[in-house]
Motif scaffolding. Structure first.
Motif, PDB file in Angstrom:
ATOM      1  N   ARG A   1      13.536   3.181  -2.486  1.00 32.39           N
ATOM      2  CA  ARG A   1      14.639   2.722  -1.634  1.00 32.39           C
ATOM      3  C   ARG A   1      14.415   3.145  -0.187  1.00 32.39           C
ATOM      4  O   ARG A   1      14.718   2.401   0.745  1.00 32.39           O
ATOM      5  CB  ARG A   1      15.965   3.266  -2.138  1.00 32.39           C
ATOM      6  N   ALA A   2      13.863   4.354  -0.009  1.00 33.42           N
ATOM      7  CA  ALA A   2      13.584   4.834   1.347  1.00 33.42           C
ATOM      8  C   ALA A   2      12.546   3.969   2.050  1.00 33.42           C
ATOM      9  O   ALA A   2      12.555   3.857   3.280  1.00 33.42           O
ATOM     10  CB  ALA A   2      13.116   6.285   1.297  1.00 33.42           C
TER      11      ALA A   2
ATOM     12  N   GLY B   1      12.497   0.815   1.744  1.00 32.83           N
ATOM     13  CA  GLY B   1      13.133  -0.475   2.001  1.00 32.83           C
ATOM     14  C   GLY B   1      12.824  -1.542   0.982  1.00 32.83           C
ATOM     15  O   GLY B   1      13.041  -2.730   1.248  1.00 32.83           O
ATOM     16  N   VAL B   2      12.328  -1.135  -0.194  1.00 32.17           N
ATOM     17  CA  VAL B   2      11.973  -2.128  -1.209  1.00 32.17           C
ATOM     18  C   VAL B   2      13.207  -2.879  -1.705  1.00 32.17           C
ATOM     19  O   VAL B   2      13.161  -4.094  -1.932  1.00 32.17           O
ATOM     20  CB  VAL B   2      11.247  -1.457  -2.397  1.00 32.17           C
ATOM     21  N   ALA B   3      14.321  -2.186  -1.856  1.00 29.89           N
ATOM     22  CA  ALA B   3      15.530  -2.832  -2.364  1.00 29.89           C
ATOM     23  C   ALA B   3      16.062  -3.875  -1.387  1.00 29.89           C
ATOM     24  O   ALA B   3      16.628  -4.893  -1.805  1.00 29.89           O
ATOM     25  CB  ALA B   3      16.611  -1.789  -2.648  1.00 29.89           C
ATOM     26  N   GLU B   4      15.890  -3.625  -0.087  1.00 32.16           N
ATOM     27  CA  GLU B   4      16.402  -4.569   0.916  1.00 32.16           C
ATOM     28  C   GLU B   4      15.450  -5.742   1.123  1.00 32.16           C
ATOM     29  O   GLU B   4      15.884  -6.898   1.227  1.00 32.16           O
ATOM     30  CB  GLU B   4      16.625  -3.851   2.255  1.00 32.16           C
ATOM     31  N   ALA B   5      14.151  -5.480   1.193  1.00 30.03           N
ATOM     32  CA  ALA B   5      13.179  -6.535   1.481  1.00 30.03           C
ATOM     33  C   ALA B   5      12.655  -7.211   0.215  1.00 30.03           C
ATOM     34  O   ALA B   5      12.113  -8.314   0.292  1.00 30.03           O
ATOM     35  CB  ALA B   5      12.004  -5.961   2.276  1.00 30.03           C
ATOM     36  N   GLY B   6      12.793  -6.569  -0.928  1.00 27.57           N
ATOM     37  CA  GLY B   6      12.298  -7.135  -2.183  1.00 27.57           C
ATOM     38  C   GLY B   6      13.271  -6.863  -3.305  1.00 27.57           C
ATOM     39  O   GLY B   6      14.456  -7.200  -3.193  1.00 27.57           O
ATOM     40  N   SER B   7      12.804  -6.210  -4.360  1.00 25.86           N
ATOM     41  CA  SER B   7      13.710  -5.872  -5.458  1.00 25.86           C
ATOM     42  C   SER B   7      13.133  -4.738  -6.289  1.00 25.86           C
ATOM     43  O   SER B   7      11.916  -4.526  -6.322  1.00 25.86           O
ATOM     44  CB  SER B   7      13.966  -7.090  -6.355  1.00 25.86           C
ATOM     45  N   ILE B   8      14.045  -4.011  -6.948  1.00 27.74           N
ATOM     46  CA  ILE B   8      13.672  -2.948  -7.879  1.00 27.74           C
ATOM     47  C   ILE B   8      14.425  -3.204  -9.176  1.00 27.74           C
ATOM     48  O   ILE B   8      15.653  -3.163  -9.196  1.00 27.74           O
ATOM     49  CB  ILE B   8      14.037  -1.550  -7.344  1.00 27.74           C
TER      50      ILE B   8
ATOM     51  N   ASP C   1       0.829  -1.214   0.000  1.00 31.24           N
ATOM     52  CA  ASP C   1       0.000   0.000   0.000  1.00 31.24           C
ATOM     53  C   ASP C   1       0.861   1.261   0.000  1.00 31.24           C
ATOM     54  O   ASP C   1       0.571   2.224  -0.717  1.00 31.24           O
ATOM     55  CB  ASP C   1      -0.932   0.002   1.214  1.00 31.24           C
ATOM     56  N   ASP C   2       1.936   1.268   0.795  1.00 30.94           N
ATOM     57  CA  ASP C   2       2.828   2.423   0.841  1.00 30.94           C
ATOM     58  C   ASP C   2       3.511   2.632  -0.509  1.00 30.94           C
ATOM     59  O   ASP C   2       3.665   3.768  -0.970  1.00 30.94           O
ATOM     60  CB  ASP C   2       3.883   2.243   1.933  1.00 30.94           C
ATOM     61  N   VAL C   3       3.923   1.533  -1.128  1.00 30.43           N
ATOM     62  CA  VAL C   3       4.585   1.622  -2.430  1.00 30.43           C
ATOM     63  C   VAL C   3       3.627   2.165  -3.487  1.00 30.43           C
ATOM     64  O   VAL C   3       3.977   3.042  -4.280  1.00 30.43           O
ATOM     65  CB  VAL C   3       5.136   0.242  -2.849  1.00 30.43           C
ATOM     66  N   VAL C   4       2.404   1.670  -3.495  1.00 32.94           N
ATOM     67  CA  VAL C   4       1.414   2.121  -4.468  1.00 32.94           C
ATOM     68  C   VAL C   4       1.118   3.600  -4.275  1.00 32.94           C
ATOM     69  O   VAL C   4       1.023   4.364  -5.253  1.00 32.94           O
ATOM     70  CB  VAL C   4       0.124   1.276  -4.354  1.00 32.94           C
TER      71      VAL C   4
END
Length: 312
Positions: free
Chosen positions: A61-62, A64-71, A14-17
């Protein structure tokens, strides 16, 4: 346009969207709940105008998508969509002027890592240049320039200075110094072998060499050429116009200078050795200086352009 493929933990979707929706210049948002398996999470897809890409990637990145998932980011060569056109128009700035800092750091990281392949290419380029200087053959010199991979670490140093990334700077500097040292040692050995075979001789080093004598005679023009090449190379990286890098490679005499220094040293011609070393240092310094200033100017102009468009 850029296409983003994200793997996002379900509790952060939800935050990402919301972040994507509020970023000007985004479109074609799609969410596939539970589609990702490794790592597990939701699959989020979207397109974003290049000029808005750096801001969006930084926001993701802020979160935490790169750490917990991927971009994952891909360039879109063709997009037939009115929504895409509208997103591009709404995004602040111009696409050609946008710098994707994450992409730049990733590209310079890959091209500036000290590896067997990197050293092999640099050594082969230096050996080709050695043949060129000994035969006074400009065609071989140009070919050697095109083969050399040294622009990657140079661009990496410039990027690290602007982004204040000491680890990237250290890695690039190591690749540059170790790579050239190894290439020059191997080229000196290569020259010795060819001398034993009767293919090289001292008279070749001491000859007039009208086509290649400039390699061990550095002057201010050499430095100016290095500055221009550094600007052109940096612009080609930031604008994804990689074809221009070939022109940059064959306009500076880093590899030929290293080759001439190695060959001259093997024949104890220390005058040419120091002259070639000076040419090498002038080119390396000019490229890094020009690259750093270019990135700083691009960063400042982009910030000014975005601010002006937002106010309008």
């Amino acid at each position: 346009m850029l296409h983003l493929r994200l793997i996002v933990p379900a509790d952060r979707t939800d935050d990402v969207v919301r972040t994507i929706e509020k970023t000007v210049g985004t479109t074609h948002l799609a969410v596939v709940p539970g589609a990702a398996r490794s790592p597990s999470g939701d699959l989020v897809l979207c397109d974003v105008a290049r000029e808005a890409g750096d801001e969006l990637i930084g926001s993701l990145r802020a979160l935490g998508v790169a750490e917990a998932g991927s971009i994952a980011v891909e360039n879109i060569d063709l997009s037939l969509s009115q929504r895409a056109e509208k997103a591009t128009e709404e995004a602040p700035g111009e696409s050609a002027d946008a710098v994707l800092w994450e992409h730049l750091r990733d590209a310079t990281h890959e091209e500036s890592t000290l590896s067997v392949t990197y050293v092999a290419f640099l050594a082969l380029a230096t050996m080709l240049a050695a043949c060129g200087v000994m035969l006074d053959n400009a065609i071989l010199i140009v070919g050697a320039m095109a083969v050399g991979p040294e622009f990657g670490p140079l661009a990496g140093i410039s990027t690290a200075l602007v982004q204040r990334a000491p680890r990237l700077a250290g890695r690039c500097l190591t690749a540059l110094l170790v790579g050239f040292a190894a290439a020059m040692v191997l080229t000196a050995g290569f020259a010795w072998v060819l001398d034993q075979l009767g293919l090289f001789e001292r008279a070749m080093v001491e000859a007039a060499r009208p086509n290649t004598a400039f390699i061990y005679q550095p002057d201010w023009i050499s430095f100016v050429v290095a500055l221009l090449a550094g600007i052109a190379g940096t612009l080609s990286l930031t604008s994804s116009k990689s074809g221009a890098l070939i022109g940059v490679a064959i306009s500076v005499t880093t590899v030929p200078a290293a080759a001439n220094a190695a060959v001259a040293f093997s024949y104890r011609d220390y005058g040419q050795t120091w002259g070639s070393t000076g040419q090498l240092l002038a080119n390396l310094t000019g490229i890094v200086l020009a690259g750093t200033v270019t990135l700083l100017v691009q960063k400042a102009l982009w910030a000014t352009q975005k601010h002006a468009q937002k106010r309008a």
